[in-house]
Design a protein around this motif. Structure first.
Motif, PDB file in Angstrom:
ATOM      1  N   LYS A   1       0.841  -1.190   0.000  1.00  0.00           N
ATOM      2  CA  LYS A   1       0.000   0.000   0.000  1.00  0.00           C
ATOM      3  C   LYS A   1       0.880   1.245   0.000  1.00  0.00           C
ATOM      4  CE  LYS A   1      -0.749   0.415   5.010  1.00  0.00           C
ATOM      5  NZ  LYS A   1      -1.790   0.618   6.036  1.00  0.00           N
TER       6      LYS A   1
ATOM      7  N   THR B   1       1.812   3.079  -2.413  1.00  0.00           N
ATOM      8  CA  THR B   1       2.762   3.135  -3.528  1.00  0.00           C
ATOM      9  C   THR B   1       2.414   4.363  -4.360  1.00  0.00           C
ATOM     10  OG1 THR B   1       1.279   1.575  -4.620  1.00  0.00           O
ATOM     11  CG2 THR B   1       3.286   0.666  -3.688  1.00  0.00           C
TER      12      THR B   1
ATOM     13  N   GLY C   1      19.393   7.664 -10.747  1.00  0.00           N
ATOM     14  CA  GLY C   1      20.167   6.542 -11.254  1.00  0.00           C
ATOM     15  C   GLY C   1      19.305   5.333 -11.583  1.00  0.00           C
ATOM     16  N   TYR C   2      18.013   5.450 -11.368  1.00  0.00           N
ATOM     17  CA  TYR C   2      17.093   4.335 -11.620  1.00  0.00           C
ATOM     18  C   TYR C   2      16.997   4.071 -13.124  1.00  0.00           C
ATOM     19  CZ  TYR C   2      12.492   1.928 -11.615  1.00  0.00           C
ATOM     20  OH  TYR C   2      11.452   1.053 -11.784  1.00  0.00           O
TER      21      TYR C   2
ATOM     22  N   ASP D   1       4.746   0.396   1.057  1.00  0.00           N
ATOM     23  CA  ASP D   1       5.627   0.449  -0.117  1.00  0.00           C
ATOM     24  C   ASP D   1       7.088   0.167   0.232  1.00  0.00           C
ATOM     25  OD1 ASP D   1       6.777   0.953  -2.535  1.00  0.00           O
ATOM     26  OD2 ASP D   1       6.244   3.082  -2.631  1.00  0.00           O
ATOM     27  N   ASP D   2       7.620  -0.900  -0.349  1.00  0.00           N
ATOM     28  CA  ASP D   2       9.025  -1.247  -0.063  1.00  0.00           C
ATOM     29  C   ASP D   2       9.868  -1.214  -1.340  1.00  0.00           C
ATOM     30  OD1 ASP D   2       8.040  -3.397  -1.438  1.00  0.00           O
ATOM     31  OD2 ASP D   2       8.852  -4.917  -0.093  1.00  0.00           O
ATOM     32  N   ARG D   3       9.411  -0.453  -2.324  1.00  0.00           N
ATOM     33  CA  ARG D   3      10.137  -0.457  -3.600  1.00  0.00           C
ATOM     34  C   ARG D   3      11.584   0.005  -3.442  1.00  0.00           C
ATOM     35  NH1 ARG D   3       6.210   2.872  -7.446  1.00  0.00           N
ATOM     36  NH2 ARG D   3       5.713   3.813  -5.431  1.00  0.00           N
TER      37      ARG D   3
ATOM     38  N   THR E   1      13.307  -3.269  -2.440  1.00  0.00           N
ATOM     39  CA  THR E   1      13.181  -4.447  -3.307  1.00  0.00           C
ATOM     40  C   THR E   1      13.398  -4.135  -4.780  1.00  0.00           C
ATOM     41  OG1 THR E   1      10.805  -4.067  -3.427  1.00  0.00           O
ATOM     42  CG2 THR E   1      11.578  -5.623  -1.757  1.00  0.00           C
ATOM     43  N   GLU E   2      13.280  -2.879  -5.173  1.00  0.00           N
ATOM     44  CA  GLU E   2      13.369  -2.568  -6.598  1.00  0.00           C
ATOM     45  C   GLU E   2      14.424  -1.501  -6.914  1.00  0.00           C
ATOM     46  OE1 GLU E   2       9.445  -1.787  -8.166  1.00  0.00           O
ATOM     47  OE2 GLU E   2       8.633  -3.642  -7.363  1.00  0.00           O
ATOM     48  N   TYR E   3      14.328  -0.343  -6.252  1.00  0.00           N
ATOM     49  CA  TYR E   3      15.220   0.758  -6.626  1.00  0.00           C
ATOM     50  C   TYR E   3      16.682   0.349  -6.460  1.00  0.00           C
ATOM     51  CZ  TYR E   3      10.903   3.503  -6.166  1.00  0.00           C
ATOM     52  OH  TYR E   3       9.618   3.987  -6.280  1.00  0.00           O
TER      53      TYR E   3
ATOM     54  N   GLN F   1      17.955  -2.504  -6.774  1.00  0.00           N
ATOM     55  CA  GLN F   1      18.379  -3.438  -7.821  1.00  0.00           C
ATOM     56  C   GLN F   1      18.541  -2.760  -9.169  1.00  0.00           C
ATOM     57  OE1 GLN F   1      16.489  -7.182  -8.506  1.00  0.00           O
ATOM     58  NE2 GLN F   1      15.298  -6.966  -6.630  1.00  0.00           N
ATOM     59  N   TRP F   2      17.680  -1.790  -9.436  1.00  0.00           N
ATOM     60  CA  TRP F   2      17.599  -1.261 -10.792  1.00  0.00           C
ATOM     61  C   TRP F   2      18.241   0.121 -10.915  1.00  0.00           C
ATOM     62  CZ3 TRP F   2      11.780  -2.809 -10.578  1.00  0.00           C
ATOM     63  CH2 TRP F   2      11.700  -4.215 -10.562  1.00  0.00           C
ATOM     64  N   SER F   3      19.115   0.443 -10.005  1.00  0.00           N
ATOM     65  CA  SER F   3      19.855   1.703 -10.100  1.00  0.00           C
ATOM     66  C   SER F   3      21.328   1.360 -10.050  1.00  0.00           C
ATOM     67  CB  SER F   3      19.482   2.624  -8.930  1.00  0.00           C
ATOM     68  OG  SER F   3      18.090   2.737  -8.818  1.00  0.00           O
TER      69      SER F   3
END
Lengths: 422, 354
Positions: A289, A291, A381-382, B172-174, B177-179, B181-183
């Motif tokens: 949630k 997000t 940097g994403y 939100d855990d981006r 879990t995501e940023y 990895q993808w930066s």
């Protein structure tokens, strides 16, 4: 031949061709063009006088550049969405008349005279503003994109809709004029709220859905705008006339239209729009949630399924849009082979924070099949992920926040199709 | 959050330089009155704060639901067509195509009360009494097997209800879990995939994209537009003859308001299409079950085969209590009890000829 396609090489080769006369020129005309040799009606008589259209619409030859809806998506157009024709637009500013709409109980008609904005809750003095009051506060101008969290959501499970308008058209980008939300909150006074760090605001609209959302106070005080103009003129009815909330970089559902109330609260309300909707279910059945931010994303708008290549091989402008809700776009790359190799595209202007950026790859198409992709990078940097990367983290049941790399299969006849690739 | 605050402070400092200074209050607006705040501040929070005093149970709720909600959400809250399903879906959240309902997905019961009180019924928001909202919410809980039918939901019992998916959400855990990895610095530019890239799925196979004639050359579309105009003119002429009989514009205007109840499922007017129910242009005086492309219930199809024509009388009888008039009809609308409402909506429908 493939290395011929970088911009520098393209420019160099076209310059050389120009210097070496007509080698690369298109077909020679066999007969004189009557559009040139004969006097045409528009060159002989008159066009329309100045007042023929007091408020102009695009010329009729452009009447296919319109918002479109996908009927099977929703039960009813009153609570539905349509899509910006991004495949046919260029630059970055979206004209209001073709900017996507999303309503939960229809686009209401609310006169400025009937408009009231209330600020209540944990404020020193609860206030009511009229529209005229809002126009007396110092105002600002900012360009921001507004993207529905569900943009590209239909593509989670696989390639579905055949056109950039449908896969990526729940976005628009406008120059807003408005009063910082911070100004209005300070006018009501925030001493009562105490420590602002863990406070929230709850915002709602004047329509029947009310579409209430909770927003952390930090964001409210940072860059949110109470906007009443877009692209220089009044907001359109479908975008919240007379006043909407602008929440830069965050999902469009939070940009409350016809905003009527801002309440300062201790805790989020956990409204329908932030629990049952706009939450992201993972593979194990648990759901994310809050997000709110829209991650970096891009798409090639032309060529694309609705904008095929019609001119055959040779010079080709590949164009698209890139954006990030967490900053400014710094770089965009384009791949013609489904992500095996990438070329750096040209940004029409340096990326601006939380606004659309237009990119171009000026290339020389050899007429062979392409798997066209674009990939955006922002100033954090994403790097925009592939669909496989997203699925690895989130599984297949997610709907919102699909910012994956899109692939168009462009055939040698110039037609393009929405595909997924390995 | 602290990092966030710091940047906010910096932005604020910058804003002082770049934007108009507005630190001092301007004294604009006026103080909101308590009655005004009460009228608009309807929020109900997960802890139950904001709940009005009141109560209702599923037995009452079933009747109200049938009247007010079932037309879209179905008699058992199971949802009709594309309209939201409110019940079912237990244990589906980790399966393919999870069914997200109030029972299976919503973490807080307050959300249901808050939303129904503000925004339902669809097209007639804000008309339910607080007790009716309690009763409807109790019925939705009952439909999800979460309470017994005699459970009285009230501001006092509200927090007794356990929502099955209350613990199903996380913030939100981006970033983790995501940023992260993808930066990863420089993106790959060459030989980015191990194997040759192949197309694995095509949108055209699915064929769900709205089709149109955008590629048509201009003269063709112009010709088409003209043709449409001609047809429209012919229709105009016909319409005048038919409607001139006795048309009560004032009654039709009342009917437009009554029709709000029908609008969720039926369209009329230019471009009207079949939705949950058939489009209703030209329905008065027309044979039943004859709208192109609409799949009628067997009951209505049988009646149509038997020669049913929607005369004003027949339609009024149907609208009074659809399920009594036609056992097995798909129209899950409770009916228009008042004769004047029936007459008004029929008059309104008369203004839309085929």
């Amino acid at each position: 031949m493939t290395d011929k396609t970088s911009r520098r090489n393209f420019l160099a080769s076209s310059f050389a061709a120009g210097a070496a006369v007509t080698v690369a020129r298109g077909a020679q005309a066999a007969t004189p063009d009557p559009l040139i040799t004969q006097v045409q009606p528009w060159a002989q008589g008159f066009g329309e006088g100045v007042d023929a259209t007091p408020y102009g619409l695009p010329i009729r030859f452009e009447d296919d550049v319109i918002r479109r809806n996908v009927e099977w998506l929703t039960a009813d157009t009153i609570s539905s969405v349509n899509f910006t024709p991004i495949h046919a637009l260029d630059g970055t500013i979206t004209p209001q008349g073709c900017a996507f709409e999303r309503h939960h109980s229809g686009a209401i008609e609310l006169k400025k005279e009937d408009y009231r904005l209330m600020i209540n809750g944990l404020v020193d003095t609860p206030l009511v503003f009229t529209y005229a009051d809002l126009e007396r506060f110092p105002r600002e101008n900012h360009v921001y994109f507004c993207e529905c969290a569900a943009n590209t959501g239909m593509e989670w499970a696989g390639a579905q809709l055949n056109g950039a308008q449908f896969t990526h058209g729940m976005i628009h980008n406008m120059e807003y004029t408005g009063v910082p939300l911070r100004t209005l909150l300070e006018e009501a006074g925030l001493n009562t709220a105490g420590d602002l760090k863990d406070k929230w605001i709850f915002v709602e609209g004047a329509d029947a859905s009310s579409n209430g959302r909770s927003i952390p106070m930090e964001k409210a005080l940072d860059d949110c705008l109470i906007a009443f103009k877009a692209n220089g003129e009044a907001l359109r009815k479908e975008h919240g006339y007379p006043v909407r909330l602008v929440v830069p970089g965050w999902e469009g559902n939070m940009w409350i239209k016809w905003i009527r109330r801002i309440e300062v609260t201790d805790t989020p309300v956990e409204s329908r729009e932030e629990t049952s909707k706009y939450t992201d279910t993972m593979e194990d059945g648990s759901s994310r949630k809050w997000t709110w931010a829209m991650d970096a994303k891009s798409v090639v708008t032309s060529p694309s399924p609705q904008a095929p290549i019609t001119h055959g091989s040779g010079p080709l402008v590949i164009s698209g849009l890139a954006w990030s809700g967490r900053g400014a776009i710094t770089r965009v790359e384009v791949s013609k082979d489904g992500g095996m190799t990438w070329e750096t595209a040209r940004l029409a202007k340096p990326g601006e924070k939380m606004a659309l950026t237009r990119f171009y790859l000026d290339t020389d198409w050899d007429g062979s099949e392409m798997m066209l992709q674009s990939r955006a990078m922002d100033d954090t940097g994403y790097i925009q992920p592939t669909k496989a990367q997203l699925r690895e983290v989130r599984g297949l049941n997610s709907i919102y926040h699909n910012n994956c790399i899109q692939t168009w299969l462009v055939r040698s006849n110039g037609e393009a199709e929405n595909v997924e690739v390995s | 959050m602290s990092k966030y605050l710091k940047s906010t402070a910096m932005l604020a400092a910058l804003a002082l330089a770049a934007a108009p200074a507005a630190a001092e209050k301007l004294g604009l607006g006026r103080t909101a009155l308590p009655e005004e705040i009460a009228a608009w501040n309807l929020d109900v929070h997960p802890d139950g704060s904001g709940l009005p005093v009141g109560s209702g149970d599923a037995i009452d709720g079933e009747e109200i639901f049938a009247q007010q909600c079932a037309v879209c959400h179905g008699d058992f809250a199971e949802g009709i067509g594309n309209w939201p399903k409110l019940a079912g879906g237990k244990d589906t959240l980790d399966r393919e195509d999870p069914l997200k309902t109030v029972g299976s997905y919503w973490p807080y019961l307050s959300t249901a009360f808050d939303y129904i009180r503000r925004s339902m019924p669809y097209g007639n928001a804000g008309t339910l009494t607080d007790d009716e909202v309690y009763a409807i919410v109790a019925y939705i809980l009952y439909s999800n097997d979460l309470v017994e039918d005699d459970f009285v939901l009230s501001n006092e019992s509200f927090l007794e209800v356990e929502m099955p998916n209350a613990d199903g959400f996380f913030v939100d855990d981006r970033a983790e879990t995501e940023y992260s990895q993808w930066s990863s610095g420089e993106p790959c530019m060459e030989n980015c995939k191990d194997e040759e890239v192949e197309v694995t799925m095509r949108a055209m196979v699915l064929d769900v994209t709205p089709q149109e004639e955008t590629d048509d050359i201009v003269p063709a579309t112009e010709a088409k537009a003209e043709a449409v105009e001609e047809v429209a003119e012919e229709e105009e002429a016909v319409r005048e003859e038919v409607v001139e009989a006795e048309f009560d514009a004032a009654l039709a205007a009342d009917g437009e308001k009554v029709f709000r109840k029908c609008k969720a499922c039926h369209q009329v007017g230019d471009g009207a299409k079949n939705r949950v129910g058939p489009m209703l242009n030209g329905i008065i005086g027309h044979p039943a079950g004859a709208v192109d492309g609409f799949k009628y219930s067997n009951a209505l199809q049988d009646a149509a085969d038997g020669g049913l024509v929607w005369s004003e009388e027949e339609l009024a009888a149907f609208l009074a209590k659809p399920k009594d008039y036609l056992n097995g009809t798909k129209m899950s609308f409770a009916g228009l009890r008042k004769e004047e409402d029936q007459a008004a909506v029929i008059e309104y429908l008369k203004s839309f000829e085929q």
